[in-house]
Design a protein around this motif. Structure first.
Motif, PDB file in Angstrom:
ATOM      1  N   SER A 136       0.851  -1.190   0.000  1.00  0.00           N
ATOM      2  CA  SER A 136       0.000   0.000   0.000  1.00  0.00           C
ATOM      3  C   SER A 136       0.886   1.239   0.000  1.00  0.00           C
ATOM      4  O   SER A 136       1.994   1.224   0.548  1.00  0.00           O
ATOM      5  CB  SER A 136      -0.924   0.007   1.218  1.00  0.00           C
ATOM      6  OG  SER A 136      -0.182  -0.050   2.423  1.00  0.00           O
ATOM      7  N   TYR A 236      -7.285  -4.794   5.612  1.00  0.00           N
ATOM      8  CA  TYR A 236      -6.357  -5.621   4.850  1.00  0.00           C
ATOM      9  C   TYR A 236      -5.044  -5.674   5.609  1.00  0.00           C
ATOM     10  O   TYR A 236      -4.449  -4.641   5.917  1.00  0.00           O
ATOM     11  CB  TYR A 236      -6.120  -5.033   3.465  1.00  0.00           C
ATOM     12  CG  TYR A 236      -7.362  -4.865   2.642  1.00  0.00           C
ATOM     13  CD1 TYR A 236      -7.668  -5.750   1.611  1.00  0.00           C
ATOM     14  CD2 TYR A 236      -8.238  -3.809   2.882  1.00  0.00           C
ATOM     15  CE1 TYR A 236      -8.817  -5.594   0.847  1.00  0.00           C
ATOM     16  CE2 TYR A 236      -9.397  -3.649   2.129  1.00  0.00           C
ATOM     17  CZ  TYR A 236      -9.672  -4.535   1.117  1.00  0.00           C
ATOM     18  OH  TYR A 236     -10.813  -4.385   0.371  1.00  0.00           O
ATOM     19  N   SER A 237      -4.569  -6.878   5.891  1.00  0.00           N
ATOM     20  CA  SER A 237      -3.328  -7.017   6.642  1.00  0.00           C
ATOM     21  C   SER A 237      -2.785  -8.429   6.466  1.00  0.00           C
ATOM     22  O   SER A 237      -3.571  -9.375   6.339  1.00  0.00           O
ATOM     23  CB  SER A 237      -3.585  -6.743   8.134  1.00  0.00           C
ATOM     24  OG  SER A 237      -2.439  -7.010   8.917  1.00  0.00           O
ATOM     25  N   VAL A 258      -9.662  -9.042   5.594  1.00  0.00           N
ATOM     26  CA  VAL A 258      -9.137  -9.598   4.347  1.00  0.00           C
ATOM     27  C   VAL A 258      -7.672  -9.963   4.567  1.00  0.00           C
ATOM     28  O   VAL A 258      -6.773  -9.145   4.344  1.00  0.00           O
ATOM     29  CB  VAL A 258      -9.276  -8.603   3.183  1.00  0.00           C
ATOM     30  CG1 VAL A 258      -8.930  -9.283   1.855  1.00  0.00           C
ATOM     31  CG2 VAL A 258     -10.683  -8.030   3.127  1.00  0.00           C
ATOM     32  N   ALA A 260      -3.990 -11.812   3.969  1.00  0.00           N
ATOM     33  CA  ALA A 260      -3.185 -12.159   2.799  1.00  0.00           C
ATOM     34  C   ALA A 260      -2.764 -13.621   2.875  1.00  0.00           C
ATOM     35  O   ALA A 260      -2.641 -14.201   3.963  1.00  0.00           O
ATOM     36  CB  ALA A 260      -1.943 -11.277   2.738  1.00  0.00           C
ATOM     37  N   ARG A 286     -11.345 -13.118   1.171  1.00  0.00           N
ATOM     38  CA  ARG A 286     -10.026 -13.150   0.541  1.00  0.00           C
ATOM     39  C   ARG A 286     -10.020 -12.157  -0.603  1.00  0.00           C
ATOM     40  O   ARG A 286     -11.049 -11.894  -1.233  1.00  0.00           O
ATOM     41  CB  ARG A 286      -9.668 -14.540   0.036  1.00  0.00           C
ATOM     42  CG  ARG A 286     -10.538 -15.074  -1.091  1.00  0.00           C
ATOM     43  CD  ARG A 286      -9.970 -16.338  -1.687  1.00  0.00           C
ATOM     44  NE  ARG A 286      -8.664 -16.104  -2.310  1.00  0.00           N
ATOM     45  CZ  ARG A 286      -7.869 -17.072  -2.748  1.00  0.00           C
ATOM     46  NH1 ARG A 286      -8.234 -18.343  -2.605  1.00  0.00           N
ATOM     47  NH2 ARG A 286      -6.718 -16.795  -3.308  1.00  0.00           N
ATOM     48  N   ASN A 287      -8.870 -11.569  -0.852  1.00  0.00           N
ATOM     49  CA  ASN A 287      -8.695 -10.648  -1.977  1.00  0.00           C
ATOM     50  C   ASN A 287      -8.705 -11.454  -3.272  1.00  0.00           C
ATOM     51  O   ASN A 287      -7.915 -12.389  -3.437  1.00  0.00           O
ATOM     52  CB  ASN A 287      -7.367  -9.896  -1.808  1.00  0.00           C
ATOM     53  CG  ASN A 287      -7.188  -8.792  -2.827  1.00  0.00           C
ATOM     54  OD1 ASN A 287      -7.776  -8.831  -3.912  1.00  0.00           O
ATOM     55  ND2 ASN A 287      -6.373  -7.811  -2.485  1.00  0.00           N
ATOM     56  N   ASP A 290      -5.394 -11.932  -4.962  1.00  0.00           N
ATOM     57  CA  ASP A 290      -4.306 -12.572  -4.220  1.00  0.00           C
ATOM     58  C   ASP A 290      -4.267 -14.058  -4.571  1.00  0.00           C
ATOM     59  O   ASP A 290      -4.969 -14.886  -3.985  1.00  0.00           O
ATOM     60  CB  ASP A 290      -4.526 -12.381  -2.721  1.00  0.00           C
ATOM     61  CG  ASP A 290      -3.326 -12.835  -1.898  1.00  0.00           C
ATOM     62  OD1 ASP A 290      -2.367 -13.349  -2.488  1.00  0.00           O
ATOM     63  OD2 ASP A 290      -3.371 -12.676  -0.659  1.00  0.00           O
ATOM     64  N   TRP A 296       1.098 -10.239  -0.473  1.00  0.00           N
ATOM     65  CA  TRP A 296       0.342  -9.009  -0.237  1.00  0.00           C
ATOM     66  C   TRP A 296       0.682  -8.471   1.155  1.00  0.00           C
ATOM     67  O   TRP A 296       0.030  -8.790   2.138  1.00  0.00           O
ATOM     68  CB  TRP A 296      -1.156  -9.264  -0.393  1.00  0.00           C
ATOM     69  CG  TRP A 296      -1.543  -9.335  -1.840  1.00  0.00           C
ATOM     70  CD1 TRP A 296      -1.247 -10.334  -2.712  1.00  0.00           C
ATOM     71  CD2 TRP A 296      -2.256  -8.350  -2.581  1.00  0.00           C
ATOM     72  NE1 TRP A 296      -1.742 -10.044  -3.965  1.00  0.00           N
ATOM     73  CE2 TRP A 296      -2.374  -8.826  -3.917  1.00  0.00           C
ATOM     74  CE3 TRP A 296      -2.822  -7.121  -2.255  1.00  0.00           C
ATOM     75  CZ2 TRP A 296      -3.011  -8.103  -4.910  1.00  0.00           C
ATOM     76  CZ3 TRP A 296      -3.468  -6.404  -3.247  1.00  0.00           C
ATOM     77  CH2 TRP A 296      -3.558  -6.885  -4.560  1.00  0.00           C
ATOM     78  N   LYS A 299      -1.044  -2.931   4.116  1.00  0.00           N
ATOM     79  CA  LYS A 299      -1.893  -2.687   5.278  1.00  0.00           C
ATOM     80  C   LYS A 299      -2.792  -1.515   4.892  1.00  0.00           C
ATOM     81  O   LYS A 299      -2.313  -0.396   4.664  1.00  0.00           O
ATOM     82  CB  LYS A 299      -1.083  -2.327   6.522  1.00  0.00           C
ATOM     83  CG  LYS A 299      -0.010  -3.381   6.909  1.00  0.00           C
ATOM     84  CD  LYS A 299       1.305  -3.070   6.283  1.00  0.00           C
ATOM     85  CE  LYS A 299       2.478  -3.814   6.922  1.00  0.00           C
ATOM     86  NZ  LYS A 299       2.408  -5.222   6.991  1.00  0.00           N
ATOM     87  N   HIS A 348     -13.789  -9.112  -3.701  1.00  0.00           N
ATOM     88  CA  HIS A 348     -13.533 -10.072  -2.644  1.00  0.00           C
ATOM     89  C   HIS A 348     -14.223 -11.390  -2.933  1.00  0.00           C
ATOM     90  O   HIS A 348     -15.269 -11.437  -3.578  1.00  0.00           O
ATOM     91  CB  HIS A 348     -14.028  -9.535  -1.292  1.00  0.00           C
ATOM     92  CG  HIS A 348     -13.377  -8.269  -0.870  1.00  0.00           C
ATOM     93  ND1 HIS A 348     -13.959  -7.034  -1.057  1.00  0.00           N
ATOM     94  CD2 HIS A 348     -12.192  -8.049  -0.278  1.00  0.00           C
ATOM     95  CE1 HIS A 348     -13.155  -6.102  -0.597  1.00  0.00           C
ATOM     96  NE2 HIS A 348     -12.069  -6.689  -0.122  1.00  0.00           N
TER      97      HIS A 348
END
Length: 478
Positions: A136, A236-237, A258, A260, A286-287, A290, A296, A299, A348
């Motif tokens: 990010s 996201y993390s 979400v 990684a 889940r992304n 990904d 990924w 954050k 997603h």
């Protein structure tokens, strides 16, 4: 916010806007000195890294002779610099927690205006951070004290300047002082609109979060004065320590996590045990992008308050250490917060809970934060060794002995000290002895304007005279 392009391309564009460059400050958790010297320094100083190794190194050397650069990194990392360039690499000593912000800060002038460019990301100064991972990234340009980012960045730099060994003679000449000097020259009134077609367009209203300035943590910073909880949160993390309590800290009516995929692409960063502790208002996705091809490491947080959406990007993992501020003993972290819209969210997919990890992953896959942290400095101006020893105060430590280049080991105590000696050789190491344990680390060299060492090719007489002028005027981009 982040737009198209790599981190390198965004920083290169920022450099091109400056007519003069006063100083460069970089922060990172992990530091790869080879990548820093071969790739990052050319980028932040506007040197074409593709022009040939020797030519590139020569130009970087010349520009560092006029524009100071300081790199701060966490004490659990002990990289050794090659001593090829005149820049300062300083570890930040934080027993029991991590120094975790990832910042690129450039200060200078353009069009008669003082500017500070601030990039905030999840990317370390490594090949993975700048090339292999999905990260990010956000950026903002500061030109007036009326911007929230002005006060927050100045407060962070003030905190940073007080960490580690205190060294006389650097005031006004080191990179942090140069950036703060540019900030302090700025006016109180906003001069530029945020809608023109300029590098800074769309960034002037971004808010800068620094955990040592906004000491109650990121959720409280985002919530601000709102009395109602967020309508929705997407987080996201790659790491998720104490996830149940962190969901409660945000207090959103609906929370979407979400995680990684792990670096080997086999499982997700969130564990089954962690997921089982979540309530019915928390959903794990889940992304869609990904697929395990890239890690990924990003954050990012999408926070909805009714029709208002805020997006935060930077270094904060969804962990207690990442989201808690200074008051709660959290990591040192940094984020950039933007006003967003509902179109930002990526696609997603549902996640099969059987694919979650069997065990919780350590934050950043790092060792336990250092319980003993030491910075050792050679001061070229004072011709003295200086050190700062800090420890986890929850136990008795006994005796420490420090071994410096050219000196026999001697006893030191918790706190700071200094000793006369001989200058270190390029890339020198120190050794801290504690019983049968040894801690080795890189020697920091400061007040480099007074160093007789040759960095790169010898400077011309004009280069030397310009350097004696206290690095004024600042480097002019040629």
């Amino acid at each position: 916010m982040s737009g198209l392009g790599t981190i390198r391309e965004r920083v290169e564009r920022a450099f091109e806007y400056f007519e003069t460059l006063d100083g460069v400050v970089l922060t990172t958790f992990n530091l790869n000195t080879g990548f820093l010297e071969d790739q990052v320094l050319p980028t932040v100083l506007g040197v074409d890294a593709e022009r040939g190794t020797e030519a590139c190194r020569d130009e970087v050397h010349k520009r560092l002779g006029k524009t100071p650069c300081t790199v701060f990194y966490d004490a659990v990392n002990r990289p050794v610099t090659a001593g090829r360039y005149r820049y300062v690499a300083r570890q930040v000593t934080l027993p029991g927690r991590f120094f975790h912000p990832k910042l690129v800060i450039l200060s200078g002038q353009s069009g008669g205006t003082d500017w500070v460019y601030l990039a905030v990301s999840s990317a370390n100064l490594t090949l993975s951070g700048w090339g292999r991972n999905a990260e990010s990234f956000g950026e903002t340009w500061i030109h007036t004290r009326s911007q929230q980012s002005w006060e927050a960045l100045d407060g962070f730099l003030d905190w940073l300047s007080k960490r580690g060994v205190s060294v006389d003679g650097q005031e006004g000449g080191d990179a942090v002082s140069r950036v703060r000097g540019t900030l302090n020259k700025m006016s109180d009134r906003r001069r530029f609109s945020d809608v023109d077609d300029e590098p800074w367009s769309g960034t002037l209203h971004a808010e800068f979060y620094a955990s040592v300035v906004h000491t109650r943590g990121l959720p409280e910073f985002i919530q601000g004065r709102r009395s109602r909880p967020p309508t929705s949160l997407f987080a996201y993390s790659p790491y998720w320590g104490d996830v149940e309590n962190m969901v409660k800290a945000w207090g959103a009516r609906e929370t979407n996590l979400v995680p990684a995929l792990s670096r080997d692409g086999s499982t997700f960063g969130l564990s089954r045990e962690q997921a089982e502790k979540l309530d019915g208002k928390t959903i794990v996705f889940r992304n869609s992008d990904d697929d395990g091809d890239r890690f990924w490491h990003m954050k990012a947080y999408w926070i909805e308050h009714g029709q208002n959406v805020r997006i935060a990007v930077g270094s904060c993992n969804f962990t207690n250490a990442g989201l808690s501020g200074e008051d709660a003993g959290g990591n040192v972290e940094a984020m950039l917060v933007f006003e967003g819209n509902h179109d930002w969210l990526p696609e997603h997919d549902d996640v099969d809970l059987e694919n979650l990890a069997t065990e919780e992953q350590a934050e950043e896959e790092a060792p336990v934060p250092a319980k003993v942290a030491i910075e050792v400095v050679w001061d070229w101006l004072g011709k003295t060794w200086k050190w700062l020893l800090d420890v986890d105060r929850d136990k008795e430590w006994g005796e420490f002995r420090l071994e410096l280049p050219g000196l026999d080991p001697f006893t030191i105590h918790i706190g700071s000290g200094e000793k006369h000696g001989v200058p270190p050789k390029s890339g020198a190491l120190f050794t801290l002895h504690h019983g049968s344990d040894e801690i080795k680390g890189a020697v920091v060299e400061v007040n480099l304007d007074h160093s007789p060492r040759t960095y790169g090719k010898p400077l011309t007489a004009k280069d030397i005279m310009d350097s004696w002028l206290g690095r004024v005027p600042a480097m002019e981009r040629g």
